[in-house]
Design a protein around this motif. Structure first.
Motif, short mmCIF file in Angstrom:
data_model
loop_
_atom_site.label_atom_id
_atom_site.label_comp_id
_atom_site.label_asym_id
_atom_site.label_seq_id
_atom_site.Cartn_x
_atom_site.Cartn_y
_atom_site.Cartn_z
N ILE A 70 0.85 -1.20 0.00
CA ILE A 70 0.00 0.00 0.00
C ILE A 70 0.88 1.25 0.00
N MET A 71 1.96 1.23 0.78
CA MET A 71 2.87 2.37 0.82
C MET A 71 3.57 2.57 -0.53
N ASN A 72 3.69 1.50 -1.32
CA ASN A 72 4.29 1.59 -2.65
C ASN A 72 3.27 1.90 -3.74
N GLY A 73 2.05 2.22 -3.33
CA GLY A 73 1.04 2.64 -4.29
C GLY A 73 0.14 1.56 -4.83
N VAL A 74 0.25 0.34 -4.31
CA VAL A 74 -0.61 -0.75 -4.75
C VAL A 74 -1.97 -0.60 -4.09
N ASN A 75 -3.03 -0.69 -4.88
CA ASN A 75 -4.38 -0.63 -4.34
C ASN A 75 -4.92 -2.04 -4.17
N PHE A 76 -5.36 -2.36 -2.98
CA PHE A 76 -5.98 -3.64 -2.70
C PHE A 76 -7.47 -3.41 -2.50
N VAL A 77 -8.26 -4.35 -2.96
CA VAL A 77 -9.68 -4.39 -2.63
C VAL A 77 -9.92 -5.77 -2.04
N PHE A 78 -10.15 -5.82 -0.74
CA PHE A 78 -10.38 -7.09 -0.07
C PHE A 78 -11.86 -7.46 -0.15
N ILE A 79 -12.14 -8.75 -0.20
CA ILE A 79 -13.52 -9.22 -0.22
C ILE A 79 -13.85 -9.79 1.15
N ASP A 80 -14.88 -9.27 1.75
CA ASP A 80 -15.48 -9.74 3.00
C ASP A 80 -14.66 -9.53 4.26
N ARG A 81 -13.36 -9.48 4.16
CA ARG A 81 -12.54 -9.26 5.35
C ARG A 81 -11.67 -8.05 5.15
N LYS A 82 -11.53 -7.27 6.20
CA LYS A 82 -10.71 -6.06 6.14
C LYS A 82 -9.74 -6.08 7.31
N ILE A 83 -8.51 -5.67 7.07
CA ILE A 83 -7.53 -5.58 8.15
C ILE A 83 -7.75 -4.22 8.82
N PRO A 84 -8.20 -4.20 10.06
CA PRO A 84 -8.57 -2.94 10.71
C PRO A 84 -7.46 -1.89 10.77
N THR A 85 -6.21 -2.32 10.84
CA THR A 85 -5.12 -1.36 10.99
C THR A 85 -4.66 -0.76 9.67
N LEU A 86 -5.18 -1.25 8.54
CA LEU A 86 -4.75 -0.75 7.24
C LEU A 86 -5.84 0.10 6.59
N ASN A 87 -5.41 1.11 5.87
CA ASN A 87 -6.32 1.94 5.10
C ASN A 87 -6.46 1.31 3.72
N CYS A 88 -7.49 0.50 3.54
CA CYS A 88 -7.67 -0.21 2.28
C CYS A 88 -9.16 -0.34 1.96
N ASN A 89 -9.44 -0.63 0.72
CA ASN A 89 -10.81 -0.79 0.25
C ASN A 89 -11.25 -2.24 0.43
N TYR A 90 -12.53 -2.41 0.64
CA TYR A 90 -13.07 -3.76 0.64
C TYR A 90 -14.55 -3.71 0.28
N VAL A 91 -15.01 -4.82 -0.23
CA VAL A 91 -16.42 -4.97 -0.50
C VAL A 91 -16.93 -6.15 0.32
N SER A 92 -18.14 -6.04 0.75
CA SER A 92 -18.76 -7.14 1.48
C SER A 92 -19.86 -7.69 0.60
N SER A 93 -19.65 -8.87 0.15
CA SER A 93 -20.60 -9.52 -0.74
C SER A 93 -20.31 -11.00 -0.72
N ASN A 94 -21.07 -11.73 -1.50
CA ASN A 94 -20.80 -13.16 -1.54
C ASN A 94 -20.59 -13.64 -2.96
N ASN A 95 -19.83 -14.67 -3.08
CA ASN A 95 -19.62 -15.41 -4.31
C ASN A 95 -19.43 -14.54 -5.55
N TYR A 96 -20.20 -14.80 -6.58
CA TYR A 96 -20.05 -14.15 -7.88
C TYR A 96 -20.08 -12.62 -7.77
N ALA A 97 -21.02 -12.10 -7.03
CA ALA A 97 -21.18 -10.65 -6.91
C ALA A 97 -19.95 -9.99 -6.30
N GLY A 98 -19.31 -10.65 -5.35
CA GLY A 98 -18.12 -10.09 -4.72
C GLY A 98 -17.01 -9.84 -5.73
N GLY A 99 -16.72 -10.82 -6.56
CA GLY A 99 -15.69 -10.66 -7.58
C GLY A 99 -16.07 -9.62 -8.61
#
Length: 89
Positions: free
Chosen positions: A17-46
């Motif tokens: 993340i500090m090197n400019g990589v954007n992550f989008v996590f599905i369903d789980r988020k690391i609380p200490t990191l400033n990152c994007n995530y979506v909460s969804s299931n299966n096909y819709a999540g991807g």
């Protein structure tokens, strides 16, 4: 898209993340990191993750999953949704 369920990966994610990589996590988020995530299931999540990456203007896409989860129904359905959105833009 890496599974953030294992805390030993947290430093890797933070460095990327500090090197400019954007992550989008599905369903789980690391609380200490400033990152994007979506909460969804299966096909819709991807599908929604790919949609968000396209909106952000990303040009390269990598879909990563823990080896032990790669063949599960949920993971294969998410990958299908991700690919359909990327292919159809």
């Amino acid at each position: 898209i890496f599974s953030p369920q294992y805390s030993e990966n947290e430093m890797f994610y933070a460095a990327q993340i500090m090197n400019g990589v954007n992550f989008v996590f599905i369903d789980r988020k690391i609380p200490t990191l400033n990152c994007n995530y979506v909460s969804s299931n299966n096909y819709a999540g991807g599908y929604y993750v790919a949609e968000e990456l396209i909106k952000l203007g990303c040009q390269k896409y990598f879909y990563c999953v823990d080896a032990e989860l790669a063949l599960t129904y949920t993971s294969t359905q998410r990958f299908k949704g991700f690919c359909e959105k990327i292919d159809g833009r």
